[in-house]
Enzyme design. Sequence first.
Site, mmCIF file in Angstrom:
data_model
loop_
_atom_site.group_PDB
_atom_site.id
_atom_site.type_symbol
_atom_site.label_atom_id
_atom_site.label_comp_id
_atom_site.label_asym_id
_atom_site.label_seq_id
_atom_site.Cartn_x
_atom_site.Cartn_y
_atom_site.Cartn_z
ATOM 1 N N CYS A 378 0.982 -1.453 0.518
ATOM 2 C CA CYS A 378 0.234 -0.021 0.296
ATOM 3 C C CYS A 378 0.891 1.184 -0.012
ATOM 4 O O CYS A 378 1.709 1.934 0.713
ATOM 5 C CB CYS A 378 -0.552 0.108 1.044
ATOM 6 N N CYS A 381 0.729 3.168 3.047
ATOM 7 C CA CYS A 381 0.934 2.874 4.112
ATOM 8 C C CYS A 381 3.088 2.924 4.106
ATOM 9 O O CYS A 381 3.618 3.028 5.165
ATOM 10 C CB CYS A 381 1.000 1.626 4.124
#
Length: 453
Positions: A378, A381
């Site tokens: 991600c 992230c």
Amino acid sequence: MTLYITSLVFFLFINGTLQVKNRSSKVADRCFCKLNGEIDDCSCKVETLSVLNNNKIYPRIKSLLSRNYFRYFKVNLKKKCPFWHDDSRCALKDCHVDTCKEEEIPSAIKKGSSAYRYSEEAQKEESCAEEKELSALNTTISDESIQAFKDWKEHDESQDLFCDIDDESSADSEYVDLLLNPERYTGYKGESPHRIWRSIYQENCFKPQTEYIYGPSKSSSPLCLEKRAFHRLISGLHTSINIHLCADYLYQENLGYGMKAHWKPNVAEFQKRFDPQTSNGEGPQRLKNLFFTYLVELRAIAKAAPYLQEEDFFTADSDEDKDVRQGIDDLLNIISTFPDHFDESKLFAGNPNEAKLLKDEFRNHFRNVSRIMDCVGCDKCKLWGKLQTQGMGTALKILFSGDDIGPDSTVNAQQKKHFQLTRSEIVTLFNAFGRLSKSIHSLEMFKSLLSKS
């Protein structure tokens, strides 16, 4: 009879309410049962640090991180995972990072503060001279230069660099506005994030060596202080990330004509991660490790205070730059008055040869952790994982730099020959510390919500 039934219903209602409140209170007590007394391997108390953070530090660091100097971070989110083929990219739109357009970045941040101060004429003259010199390419390398390269390599490897830092000149490095890309739950879950943390804890995080004796019974040899500190640092970072995901949790609302995403605290998720009954008994210790990580990074900022007070924090906006310098001075003054800082001199203090080997092992493990962040599927992230590991790496670099180490030692601008911080390191240091500060501040909210749920 009617009065009896009414009284009975009222009794059952009150009794049930009390039982629910009692259960909620017990959940809160279980999760926060270790958040008192001294932080492990430190003399500072959790309660003291909570008061300092929530009342004095958090409001100031939150304000500073909204400023242009700290909000723009250049990062390469396209680096390949060096450990395995990353085939689990997050397809959710909330995993996406919005990078900045060129015209949105303050020009002083793009060019670097020192170059920006030259007059246009001086920059033009320098540019012409550089162009003439660089156009005449000389591909020969002397033996002396080859030897110098070896010396440089040895020097670089001797530096206390605890993490890999992106090459900002890379074509794949882009500026990101951190305020427009907040750290929160995006829906990224499953095997990919589990593999990230499994690799960190099982392969790169020190753990006790277990020996099996007499069949099923076992004993674990205790970790030395340095390895305990490493494990707590990583655990504290992981805990902080989890708290942010719980505090800004993604909910999908059906509006009839489509789904709308919004974020709010998820108490059940917080309980799942930190209640000892749902975390294999580890949740409360994870929360306590957060305070250890906070204390280490707090000490790093205190040690670098003389250096930071000489920084310009230059963005070419004179009013904003003045406000940032005043805000930094205010924050550093508060941090410097704190009487119970982490004592880094206790680390790597044994036999010099053994201490060097242990320090190298410590550094290499942490550099691996920073590389693993390029395996996160991600982008949002990955952004915050890279930023926070680099910030922690910068803190460790500060702690083990300078003429001395220990709670009274400092690094300053006069030591720049041996110690320097880039703008990227300063930005990640303060943003990483800001994440920890917000996490501790959020604990009061979750404690209250758990008691009321």
